[in-house]
Structures are given as structure tokens and as C-alpha cells.
Design a protein around this motif. Structure first.
Motif, short mmCIF file in Angstrom:
data_model
loop_
_atom_site.label_atom_id
_atom_site.label_comp_id
_atom_site.label_asym_id
_atom_site.label_seq_id
_atom_site.Cartn_x
_atom_site.Cartn_y
_atom_site.Cartn_z
N PRO A 4 0.81 -0.90 0.23
CA PRO A 4 -0.08 0.27 -0.22
C PRO A 4 0.70 1.49 -0.39
O PRO A 4 0.45 2.03 -0.62
CB PRO A 4 -0.77 0.00 1.29
CG PRO A 4 -1.18 -1.44 1.53
CD PRO A 4 0.55 -2.32 0.68
N GLN A 5 1.98 0.67 0.57
CA GLN A 5 2.80 2.17 0.58
C GLN A 5 2.98 2.59 -0.12
O GLN A 5 3.47 3.69 -1.42
CB GLN A 5 3.97 1.73 1.76
CG GLN A 5 4.19 2.27 3.27
CD GLN A 5 2.97 0.98 3.87
OE1 GLN A 5 3.25 -0.65 2.81
NE2 GLN A 5 2.89 0.34 4.61
N GLU A 6 4.18 1.21 -1.24
CA GLU A 6 4.68 1.80 -2.87
C GLU A 6 2.75 1.97 -3.86
O GLU A 6 3.49 3.48 -4.58
CB GLU A 6 5.00 0.61 -3.38
CG GLU A 6 5.67 0.85 -4.74
CD GLU A 6 6.54 1.54 -4.56
OE1 GLU A 6 6.81 2.13 -6.11
OE2 GLU A 6 7.92 2.38 -4.22
N VAL A 7 2.11 1.34 -3.18
CA VAL A 7 1.24 1.55 -4.21
C VAL A 7 0.69 4.11 -4.22
O VAL A 7 0.42 4.40 -4.86
CB VAL A 7 0.00 1.18 -4.53
CG1 VAL A 7 -1.44 1.86 -5.15
CG2 VAL A 7 0.31 -0.40 -4.64
N ALA A 8 0.52 4.27 -3.24
CA ALA A 8 0.02 5.57 -2.46
C ALA A 8 1.42 6.24 -2.81
O ALA A 8 1.14 7.57 -3.81
CB ALA A 8 0.51 6.05 -1.61
N ARG A 9 3.01 5.68 -3.41
CA ARG A 9 4.05 6.56 -3.86
C ARG A 9 3.77 7.26 -4.83
O ARG A 9 4.02 7.90 -5.17
CB ARG A 9 4.97 5.94 -2.52
CG ARG A 9 6.69 7.24 -3.69
CD ARG A 9 8.08 6.23 -3.66
NE ARG A 9 7.90 5.25 -4.63
CZ ARG A 9 8.29 5.62 -5.80
NH1 ARG A 9 7.98 6.85 -6.97
NH2 ARG A 9 8.06 4.12 -6.98
N ARG A 10 3.26 5.68 -5.86
CA ARG A 10 3.15 5.02 -7.45
C ARG A 10 2.04 6.16 -7.88
O ARG A 10 2.29 7.08 -8.89
CB ARG A 10 3.10 4.16 -7.64
CG ARG A 10 4.30 3.87 -7.73
CD ARG A 10 4.23 2.19 -8.62
NE ARG A 10 5.28 1.27 -8.73
CZ ARG A 10 5.19 0.84 -9.27
NH1 ARG A 10 4.68 0.20 -10.26
NH2 ARG A 10 6.79 -0.43 -8.84
N THR A 11 1.12 6.60 -7.39
CA THR A 11 -0.12 8.15 -7.42
C THR A 11 -0.23 9.10 -6.84
O THR A 11 -0.88 9.33 -7.80
CB THR A 11 -1.58 6.92 -7.13
OG1 THR A 11 -1.54 6.34 -5.86
CG2 THR A 11 -1.66 5.31 -8.19
N GLY A 12 0.35 9.07 -5.62
CA GLY A 12 -0.06 10.55 -5.05
C GLY A 12 -1.05 10.36 -4.16
O GLY A 12 -1.88 10.90 -3.32
#
Length: 145
Positions: free
Chosen positions: A128-136
């Protein structure tokens, strides 16, 4: 643009701010500017679609007295827009036409595309942290379930 909205989770405001140098085809990366600046990996299909678009963009950009630094330009002369940077009205019109052509209807297509990108990343097994980073997106923890 659909790839960037629905695959990479780029926000419309970020889409409008993209410049030519933000697209790095050899690395298949897009540098996103703005409040949540980040580098977003692109699929082979998204990279190929952008490269094809750039060929058309070049012919439109060559008509302007000064070249535009923006990646996305208006491709029609409607209301004197040919070669001007893409804006919200133009994007909305394109999305409405795409929905009509596909036989779909959605009140907020940019939001739906964005959350498609979030779900897609989670299905690929990204944290979830990487998804948040990639999508903003601020947080995607509640979507992990």
C-alpha cells in the motif's frame, strides 16, 4: 492519456503539467511534477502509445510560432485550440467521447480511472505504501482488503 490516468494513476492537474522531458521512453518512466512529485514506471503499451502520440504532436507543435514545452497539446482547431496545452475542458470532452464510443457511462471518469490504477497496483502485489507513492494517493490501506 487513458494509460496515464488508468494505469499510472496520474491526476488530471499533473497530466496538464507534464512536459516533453518528463517522458523517458528508454527507461519507460514518466516524471510527474507537482505537489506529489514522483517517477512512475510505464508499461510497454503505455510507452508505445506515448511514442505514437509524440509523432502526431510534432506535426501540431510545428504549426505554433513558439514550441510548447508541454507533453499534451490540443489536437483540434476548435475554438482556436490547435497546439495549445491540454486543459480540463479538453480532457473532459475527450473522456466523454471515449465513454460514448465504448457504451459506458460514469459521472466521474477521471476518478474511476485513478482508482483503477490503485486497484491494479495492489493486484500486482505492491505494498500500500508503494501504491500511494506511485499514484500520489494519501493512503490506500482501506482498499487492501
Amino acid at each position: 492519456m487513458l494509460y496515464l490516468l488508468g494505469e499510472a494513476g496520474v491526476w488530471p492537474k499533473e497530466l496538464f503539467a507534464l512536459r516533453l522531458e518528463d517522458f523517458q521512453p528508454a527507461a519507460r518512466v514518466l516524471r510527474v511534477r507537482g505537489q506529489k512529485a514522483r517517477s512512475v514506471p510505464l508499461s510497454k503499451e503505455a510507452t508505445e502509445a506515448l511514442l505514437e502520440y509524440l509523432e502526431d504532436r510534432e506535426s501540431v507543435a510545428s504549426l505554433a510560432p513558439l514550441p510548447s514545452p508541454y507533453l499534451f497539446l490540443r489536437m483540434t482547431p476548435k475554438k482556436g485550440g490547435l497546439g495549445r496545452p491540454l486543459n480540463r475542458d479538453t480532457l473532459d470532452g475527450l473522456l466523454v467521447r471515449a465513454l460514448e464510443m465504448s457504451g459506458l457511462d460514469h459521472p466521474r471518469p477521471t476518478g474511476a480511472l485513478r482508482w483503477r490504477a490503485v486497484r491494479r497496483y495492489l493486484q500486482q502485489g505492491l505494498s500500500p505504501q508503494e501504491v500511494a507513492r506511485r499514484t500520489g494517493v494519501a493512503s490506500v490501506l482501506s482498499l487492501k482488503e
